[in-house]
Design a protein around this motif. Structure first.
Motif, mmCIF file in Angstrom:
data_model
loop_
_atom_site.group_PDB
_atom_site.id
_atom_site.type_symbol
_atom_site.label_atom_id
_atom_site.label_comp_id
_atom_site.label_asym_id
_atom_site.label_seq_id
_atom_site.Cartn_x
_atom_site.Cartn_y
_atom_site.Cartn_z
ATOM 1 N N SER A 36 -18.860 -31.168 -20.412
ATOM 2 C CA SER A 36 -17.708 -30.444 -19.887
ATOM 3 C C SER A 36 -16.604 -30.371 -20.935
ATOM 4 C CB SER A 36 -17.179 -31.126 -18.625
ATOM 5 O OG SER A 36 -16.767 -32.443 -18.943
ATOM 6 N N LEU A 37 -15.855 -29.268 -20.878
ATOM 7 C CA LEU A 37 -14.759 -29.064 -21.822
ATOM 8 C C LEU A 37 -13.528 -29.855 -21.403
ATOM 9 C CD1 LEU A 37 -14.952 -25.202 -22.396
ATOM 10 C CD2 LEU A 37 -15.361 -26.954 -24.112
ATOM 11 N N ASP A 38 -12.737 -30.234 -22.395
ATOM 12 C CA ASP A 38 -11.431 -30.797 -22.098
ATOM 13 C C ASP A 38 -10.413 -30.084 -22.993
ATOM 14 O OD1 ASP A 38 -10.959 -32.434 -24.657
ATOM 15 O OD2 ASP A 38 -12.920 -33.157 -23.947
ATOM 16 N N HIS A 39 -9.150 -30.235 -22.656
ATOM 17 C CA HIS A 39 -8.069 -29.523 -23.324
ATOM 18 C C HIS A 39 -8.052 -29.779 -24.839
ATOM 19 C CE1 HIS A 39 -3.835 -29.223 -24.750
ATOM 20 N NE2 HIS A 39 -3.852 -28.121 -24.033
ATOM 21 N N LEU A 46 -10.950 -24.031 -31.246
ATOM 22 C CA LEU A 46 -10.245 -22.787 -31.554
ATOM 23 C C LEU A 46 -9.647 -22.828 -32.959
ATOM 24 C CD1 LEU A 46 -8.456 -21.976 -28.171
ATOM 25 C CD2 LEU A 46 -10.421 -20.803 -29.173
ATOM 26 N N GLU A 47 -9.138 -23.977 -33.366
ATOM 27 C CA GLU A 47 -8.629 -24.131 -34.722
ATOM 28 C C GLU A 47 -9.743 -23.895 -35.739
ATOM 29 O OE1 GLU A 47 -5.994 -24.986 -37.876
ATOM 30 O OE2 GLU A 47 -5.643 -24.492 -35.758
ATOM 31 N N THR A 48 -10.930 -24.389 -35.414
ATOM 32 C CA THR A 48 -12.092 -24.191 -36.284
ATOM 33 C C THR A 48 -12.482 -22.725 -36.353
ATOM 34 O OG1 THR A 48 -12.893 -26.385 -35.651
ATOM 35 C CG2 THR A 48 -14.477 -24.901 -36.674
ATOM 36 N N CYS A 49 -12.486 -22.052 -35.199
ATOM 37 C CA CYS A 49 -12.829 -20.620 -35.148
ATOM 38 C C CYS A 49 -11.856 -19.804 -35.992
ATOM 39 C CB CYS A 49 -12.806 -20.118 -33.712
ATOM 40 S SG CYS A 49 -14.137 -20.772 -32.680
ATOM 41 N N ALA A 52 -12.623 -20.452 -39.686
ATOM 42 C CA ALA A 52 -13.952 -19.930 -40.067
ATOM 43 C C ALA A 52 -14.094 -18.444 -39.748
ATOM 44 C CB ALA A 52 -15.037 -20.716 -39.345
ATOM 45 N N LEU A 53 -13.054 -17.831 -39.118
ATOM 46 C CA LEU A 53 -13.099 -16.430 -38.680
ATOM 47 C C LEU A 53 -14.334 -16.168 -37.825
ATOM 48 C CD1 LEU A 53 -11.930 -14.603 -41.965
ATOM 49 C CD2 LEU A 53 -10.545 -15.301 -39.998
ATOM 50 N N ASP A 54 -14.620 -17.107 -36.943
ATOM 51 C CA ASP A 54 -15.799 -17.013 -36.082
ATOM 52 C C ASP A 54 -15.396 -16.394 -34.741
ATOM 53 O OD1 ASP A 54 -18.013 -17.392 -34.442
ATOM 54 O OD2 ASP A 54 -18.576 -19.262 -35.431
ATOM 55 N N LEU A 55 -15.443 -15.076 -34.694
ATOM 56 C CA LEU A 55 -15.014 -14.354 -33.496
ATOM 57 C C LEU A 55 -15.974 -14.579 -32.327
ATOM 58 C CD1 LEU A 55 -13.113 -12.325 -32.128
ATOM 59 C CD2 LEU A 55 -14.489 -10.484 -33.125
ATOM 60 N N MET A 56 -17.268 -14.639 -32.621
ATOM 61 C CA MET A 56 -18.267 -14.777 -31.553
ATOM 62 C C MET A 56 -18.090 -16.100 -30.800
ATOM 63 S SD MET A 56 -22.417 -14.467 -31.751
ATOM 64 C CE MET A 56 -22.295 -12.762 -32.295
ATOM 65 N N MET A 61 -16.081 -19.271 -26.228
ATOM 66 C CA MET A 61 -15.176 -20.331 -25.805
ATOM 67 C C MET A 61 -14.157 -19.797 -24.793
ATOM 68 S SD MET A 61 -13.782 -23.339 -25.905
ATOM 69 C CE MET A 61 -14.218 -24.316 -27.326
ATOM 70 N N HIS A 62 -13.661 -18.580 -25.051
ATOM 71 C CA HIS A 62 -12.685 -17.952 -24.156
ATOM 72 C C HIS A 62 -13.258 -17.856 -22.732
ATOM 73 C CE1 HIS A 62 -9.886 -14.211 -23.408
ATOM 74 N NE2 HIS A 62 -9.660 -15.201 -22.578
ATOM 75 N N ALA A 63 -14.459 -17.340 -22.635
ATOM 76 C CA ALA A 63 -15.089 -17.185 -21.319
ATOM 77 C C ALA A 63 -15.311 -18.539 -20.645
ATOM 78 C CB ALA A 63 -16.415 -16.450 -21.472
ATOM 79 N N ARG A 64 -15.721 -19.550 -21.431
ATOM 80 C CA ARG A 64 -16.027 -20.876 -20.875
ATOM 81 C C ARG A 64 -14.787 -21.580 -20.354
ATOM 82 N NH1 ARG A 64 -19.278 -25.304 -23.192
ATOM 83 N NH2 ARG A 64 -19.486 -25.739 -20.986
#
Length: 542
Positions: A36-39, A46-49, A52-56, A61-64
């Motif tokens: 499960s996700l936590d804050h 998101l900082e990693t995305c 890394a410019l990882d849009l996918m 992550m946004h949907a989850r």
């Protein structure tokens, strides 16, 4: 609650800068195992995305996290916005931004959003974001002011500066530098003087950036004497201060002052750079000093070890073309070590029009990868000037077929604390009726002094009366008539224009300065013109 294991592992990896590993850990620990996700985990992923410019992964992550109930967390939404902005997904970023409640704005994120929107020319959306921000700091205001300047909205930049002062925010050096640039671009001398006085009141220390900005502002507002006064009063150990003064003299066509300043620069042991020589060559171009231009073009390499760049070759092409040396101008383009740009071909095209050389005009048009309305107009006018009516008509027909409209002339004048704008044929100004009455009166007076409208390049498919009517409504004439209407005799008239002034307007300005015994300072796209007693500072060479 103690931090989750997934959060601790991903945080450790991100802090080492191993973003690819952090994304791998996220997919392994969280996705594949169904953890499960936590804050905290969301924030680091998101900082990693973003890095890394990882849009996918960000989209997934946004949907989850929306399904996991984190969709209303302001800090999470702010982080997601920065990811989308980093990946150039402006539309999605703005939609997410709209979901952040006003009370939950994170100031750093909001400023980052502002900067990203303005970088991409999204002035309207940036203004909406700015209005929604419940808290603002100096960075917020500076971002909006500079953003407007960089997006060619100098009037709006000045407006934001005024609002900043009204909101009791203390401007800093960056603020003053930006708003001085805006004043210079609009020719708003009174605004610029007010900013300068405010800097003195607040005892702002003049570094090389602010000194250069002040010199540049006064030069571009037509007050070259004030620019020189600033130059003489500030430290001059930085080349940028010298460049600002040399460029200021250059756009006023004061080549002797340019050469004198350059000599003074050498005496004070300040080394010139590439920008210095752009200013010198520009000054030579404005005054037709071909031999001097050739000399400095060689000296910059042989004496100062500065390799000519595209701007220097462009200045040489302009210098040679204006002086009628089109063969040498074309030879310069052909021998360059880099590819010519549109500006260079336009310089050749403009020179072709001036010297009525249709072959070079046609060649320049063929070499240009992108044509604007002004390019077609120049080609048409070149044919018209050599009485090749059929060719001129073909160009105009092509413009109609491609639905290309001639760029409208626009002029503005600063008066009464406001900047008044006029377009060719404009009748939208509240004082329009009185302005046209002034124009008619001036036309009668200068015709008695020998003025004859220059209608060679007016449209050929209208009557002579219509041609004269079209010429009389050019934007700089309207702006000049407005200032005459609103000021007392003897007051200096200052007008700016977005295009190069036409030959007829130039003659008109000279005659008006004579019959009214008033100085008219006009800045067009090329340079400054000072009209006084029936003559112009450019000596009719522009």
């Amino acid at each position: 609650m103690p931090p989750s294991l997934s959060y601790l592992m991903i945080r450790a990896t991100v802090e080492k800068g191993a973003f690819a590993k952090a994304l791998h850990d996220y997919k392994t620990i969280v996705l594949s195992r169904g953890t499960s996700l936590d804050h905290q985990t969301i924030a680091y992923v998101l900082e990693t995305c973003k890095n890394a410019l990882d849009l996918m992964t960000a989209s997934t992550m946004h949907a989850r996290f929306v399904k996991s109930g984190f969709g209303s967390y302001p800090s999470v939404l702010s982080s997601l916005v920065t990811v989308y902005l980093s990946c150039d997904c402006l539309d999605v970023a703005y939609k997410v931004f709209d979901e952040i409640p006003d009370w939950g704005f994170n100031l750093v994120s909001a400023n980052l959003i502002l900067a990203s929107l303005l970088k991409n020319g999204e002035i309207h959306n940036a203004s909406k974001v700015f209005r929604r921000m419940p808290g603002k700091d100096v960075v917020s205001w500076n971002t909006m002011i500079m953003g407007c300047v960089r997006n060619a909205r100098p009037k709006e930049a000045i407006s934001f500066f005024d609002r900043m002062l009204d909101s009791n925010f203390e401007p800093d050096g960056f603020t003053f530098s930006s708003v001085l640039t805006a004043c210079g671009r609009t020719g708003a001398l009174r605004h610029g003087e007010r900013v300068h006085h405010l800097m003195a009141e607040k005892e702002i220390k003049l570094n090389s950036i602010l000194s250069s900005a002040l010199i540049d502002m006064y030069s571009k507002c037509g007050s070259i004497a004030s620019a020189k006064k600033v130059f003489d009063s500030v430290p001059r150990d930085n080349v940028s201060v010298w460049n600002a003064m040399i460029t200021g003299f250059a756009i006023h066509g004061l080549v002797s002052n340019v050469l004198e300043t350059f000599s003074q620069m050498e005496n004070e042991a300040v080394s010139p750079d590439a920008i210095t020589f752009v200013g010198i060559l520009t000054a030579c171009s404005h005054c037709g000093m071909v031999e001097q231009g050739r000399k400095f073009f060689v000296l910059m390499r042989t004496k100062y070890s500065i390799e000519p760049e595209l701007e220097h070759y462009g200045a040489m092409v302009d210098l040679l073309g204006r002086a009628g040396h089109l063969d040498e101008a074309y030879s310069t383009i052909s021998s360059m070590p880099m590819n010519p740009d549109l500006v260079m071909w336009r310089a050749l095209l403009s020179a072709s029009r001036t010297h009525r050389m249709t072959d070079y005009a046609k060649l320049a048009i063929e070499k240009m990868s992108h044509l604007e309305s002004g390019d077609y107009v120049l080609l048409s006018n070149t044919y018209t000037s050599t009485k090749r009516w059929d060719h001129a008509e073909r160009v105009r027909e092509l413009m109609k077929k491609k639905k290309i409209r001639k760029k409208s002339g626009m002029s503005w004048a600063e008066l009464g604390g406001g900047i008044h704008q006029f377009r060719a044929g404009d009748r939208s100004h509240p004082d329009s009726k009185a302005i046209y009455m002034v124009l008619e009166g001036l036309m009668r007076r200068i015709k008695m002094e020998g003025y004859v409208p220059t209608m060679d390049l007016a449209l050929v498919d209208v009557t002579e009366e219509e041609k004269e009517g079209n010429l009389s409504c050019h934007s700089e004439k309207l702006a000049t008539a407005f200032v005459i209407l609103k000021t007392s005799p003897g007051t200096e008239i200052r007008v700016s224009k977005n295009l190069r002034t036409c030959y007829d307007c130039h003659c008109w300005m000279k005659m008006v300065s004579k019959v009214l015994n008033r100085v008219i300072i006009m800045r067009d796209r090329i340079r400054f013109h000072r009209f006084e007693g029936g003559s112009c500072s450019c000596n009719d060479y522009w």
